[in-house]
Scaffold this motif. Structure first.
Motif, PDB file in Angstrom:
ATOM      1  N   UNK A  26       0.774  -0.948   0.394  1.00 29.59           N
ATOM      2  CA  UNK A  26       0.108   0.195  -0.103  1.00 29.59           C
ATOM      3  C   UNK A  26       0.775   1.487  -0.242  1.00 29.59           C
ATOM      4  N   UNK A  27       2.104   1.099   0.297  1.00 28.36           N
ATOM      5  CA  UNK A  27       2.674   2.164   0.094  1.00 28.36           C
ATOM      6  C   UNK A  27       2.789   3.454  -0.859  1.00 28.36           C
ATOM      7  N   UNK A  28       2.667   4.429  -0.547  1.00 28.27           N
ATOM      8  CA  UNK A  28       2.553   5.230  -2.233  1.00 28.27           C
ATOM      9  C   UNK A  28       4.249   5.720  -2.058  1.00 28.27           C
ATOM     10  N   UNK A  29       4.543   6.672  -3.334  1.00 31.42           N
ATOM     11  CA  UNK A  29       5.664   7.139  -2.996  1.00 31.42           C
ATOM     12  C   UNK A  29       5.465   9.387  -4.030  1.00 31.42           C
ATOM     13  N   UNK A  73       3.517   3.100   8.961  1.00 28.17           N
ATOM     14  CA  UNK A  73       3.046   2.240  10.550  1.00 28.17           C
ATOM     15  C   UNK A  73       1.687   3.148  10.211  1.00 28.17           C
ATOM     16  N   UNK A  74       1.454   4.774   9.951  1.00 31.19           N
ATOM     17  CA  UNK A  74       0.087   5.280  10.553  1.00 31.19           C
ATOM     18  C   UNK A  74      -0.801   4.928   8.531  1.00 31.19           C
ATOM     19  N   UNK A  75      -0.253   5.109   7.466  1.00 32.65           N
ATOM     20  CA  UNK A  75      -0.434   4.835   6.115  1.00 32.65           C
ATOM     21  C   UNK A  75      -0.855   5.970   5.592  1.00 32.65           C
ATOM     22  N   UNK A  76      -0.065   7.734   6.122  1.00 30.13           N
ATOM     23  CA  UNK A  76       0.056   8.740   5.957  1.00 30.13           C
ATOM     24  C   UNK A  76      -0.841   9.617   6.698  1.00 30.13           C
ATOM     25  N   UNK A  77      -1.697   8.991   7.612  1.00 26.41           N
ATOM     26  CA  UNK A  77      -2.459  10.562   8.514  1.00 26.41           C
ATOM     27  C   UNK A  77      -1.805  11.467   9.469  1.00 26.41           C
ATOM     28  N   UNK A  78      -0.341  10.460   9.435  1.00 28.67           N
ATOM     29  CA  UNK A  78       0.004  11.417  10.787  1.00 28.67           C
ATOM     30  C   UNK A  78       0.148  10.888  12.047  1.00 28.67           C
ATOM     31  N   UNK A  79       1.559  10.199  11.798  1.00 25.93           N
ATOM     32  CA  UNK A  79       2.397   9.725  13.607  1.00 25.93           C
ATOM     33  C   UNK A  79       3.160  10.042  14.386  1.00 25.93           C
ATOM     34  N   UNK A  80       3.451   9.327  15.122  1.00 29.59           N
ATOM     35  CA  UNK A  80       4.576   9.815  15.855  1.00 29.59           C
ATOM     36  C   UNK A  80       6.068   9.604  15.320  1.00 29.59           C
ATOM     37  N   UNK A  81       5.953   8.204  13.884  1.00 34.60           N
ATOM     38  CA  UNK A  81       7.709   7.951  13.563  1.00 34.60           C
ATOM     39  C   UNK A  81       7.818   8.782  12.976  1.00 34.60           C
ATOM     40  N   UNK A  82       6.208   9.160  11.034  1.00 39.45           N
ATOM     41  CA  UNK A  82       6.643   9.881  10.837  1.00 39.45           C
ATOM     42  C   UNK A  82       6.436  11.908  10.736  1.00 39.45           C
ATOM     43  N   UNK A  83       6.130  12.167  12.069  1.00 39.34           N
ATOM     44  CA  UNK A  83       6.521  13.631  12.747  1.00 39.34           C
ATOM     45  C   UNK A  83       5.270  14.030  12.365  1.00 39.34           C
ATOM     46  N   UNK A  84       3.698  13.378  12.211  1.00 40.60           N
ATOM     47  CA  UNK A  84       2.929  14.598  11.877  1.00 40.60           C
ATOM     48  C   UNK A  84       2.410  14.577  10.048  1.00 40.60           C
ATOM     49  N   UNK A  85       4.052  13.976   9.864  1.00 41.27           N
ATOM     50  CA  UNK A  85       3.972  14.343   8.176  1.00 41.27           C
ATOM     51  C   UNK A  85       3.117  13.237   7.557  1.00 41.27           C
TER      52      UNK A  85
END
Ligand code: DAH
Length: 337
Positions: free
Chosen positions: A238-241, A263-275
């Motif tokens: 399901x990964x997009x680039x 981890x969040x699929x793009x919604x924003x989480x701790x790993x992607x620092x909300x991005x």
């Protein structure tokens, strides 16, 4: 004399049957050339002719009795010794074994192998380049002349004025294109160096993986397609680039490439620092200057290139927050992978 012989026999037998009897010593003491029994036999010259055979026979009987006793006792001792040895060496095959600690590949090596497998599956081959590199390959041929600001961000260690520890795997692009004419489809993993102080996100030694494709009619679409397949294989279907415009001296146009957060699929989480996105590599179309530096006509051929940091990928993939952990060889860290 008869009493003497009787005494010798009694004494010898007693010693033979004593615990821990030294049979060799006893044999020498009684039966040896200077032994007690021999001494008695020597003294037989003083006996009368009638007595001689009688005493002689008794002496032979005494000798035979002592010899027999020694032999019997010897067998007994050997049997005891064997018994003790067998007991001492007893092997219980049902006991649990002593575990031999088994290691495994370092997490960075695991990630490197995984990336290699993905690219080999897309028809790439693996090439290696030297870690001690010429300024020409690390910088100049890649369109980074002396005094170019890109040299600041890639300050490295110098062996001599024009010999350095490579600051990136990109020089392998140049070395490959010098020796191999298109079509070219290679990756090149390896160590790189920068004169950065060691902290949680920087290390003077780290690892990159370079990619290069050169042929007629290669476009940015090929780059996107290749990296998209790579991202899906590494982070899930399901990964997009996404490509963000950037600048690298050796590609034009250039991009930084992000993957949607796995981890969040793009919604924003701790790993992607909300991005919702995580930056994983730099890429672009090989600059025409770089192609012509390597004797490849940019009017005929085009290509794309990309470069990524293995530590960065491993840290994202496993949620590791300190790059130093890779190099400390702490088993408590390593055994988790
Ligand atoms: N060599 C670059 C670096 O170390 C990474 C890179 C960016 C490599 C773009 C490439 C590329 O091949 O096309 O920062």
């Amino acid at each position: 004399m008869k009493e003497m012989l009787a005494r010798i026999q009694a004494e010898a037998l007693e010693q033979i049957h004593a615990p821990e009897a030294d049979l060799e010593q006893i044999k020498i003491k009684y039966l040896g050339k200077k032994g007690e029994l021999t001494a008695v036999l020597r003294g037989m010259g003083s006996l009368s002719p009638e007595e001689r055979p009688v005493v002689g026979q008794i002496a032979n009987e005494v000798r035979a009795a002592i010899e027999a006793a020694i032999n019997e006792r010897k067998q007994e001792q050997e049997a005891l010794a064997l018994d003790a040895k067998l007991k001492a060496e007893k092997l219980d095959v049902t006991m649990p074994g002593t575990p031999a600690p088994m290691g495994h590949m370092h997490p960075l090596t695991q990630v490197q192998r995984e990336l290699e497998d993905i690219f080999i599956g897309m028809g790439f081959s693996i090439v290696e380049g030297p870690e001690v590199e010429l300024d020409y390959y690390n910088f100049q041929a890649l369109n980074i002349p002396e005094n170019h600001p890109a040299r600041d961000t890639q300050d490295t260690f110098y062996i001599a004025e024009n010999v350095l520890l490579r600051s990136q795997t990109s020089p392998v692009q140049v070395r490959t294109m010098e020796h191999q004419k298109p079509p070219i489809r290679i990756i090149s993993p390896g160590r790189v160096y920068r004169s950065d102080a060691l902290d949680a996100t920087h290390s003077p030694l780290f690892h990159q993986l370079e990619g290069l494709v050169v042929d007629k009619g290669i476009t940015m679409g090929d780059l996107k397609g290749t990296l998209e397949i790579f991202a899906k294989k590494l982070f899930g279907e399901n990964t997009r680039i996404r490509f963000r415009p950037h600048h690298f001296p050796f590609t034009e146009p250039s991009a930084e490439v992000d993957v949607s957060c796995y981890v969040c699929g793009g919604k924003g989480c701790r790993l992607c620092k909300g991005e919702g996105w995580i930056e994983i590599l730099g890429a672009g179309m090989v600059h025409p200057f770089v192609l012509s530096n390597c004797g490849i006509d940019p009017e005929v051929y085009s290509g794309f290139a990309f470069g990524l940091g293995l530590e960065r990928i491993a840290m994202k993939k496993y949620g590791i927050d300190d790059i130093r952990l890779f190099y400390e060889n702490d088993e408590r860290f390593l055994e988790q992978f």
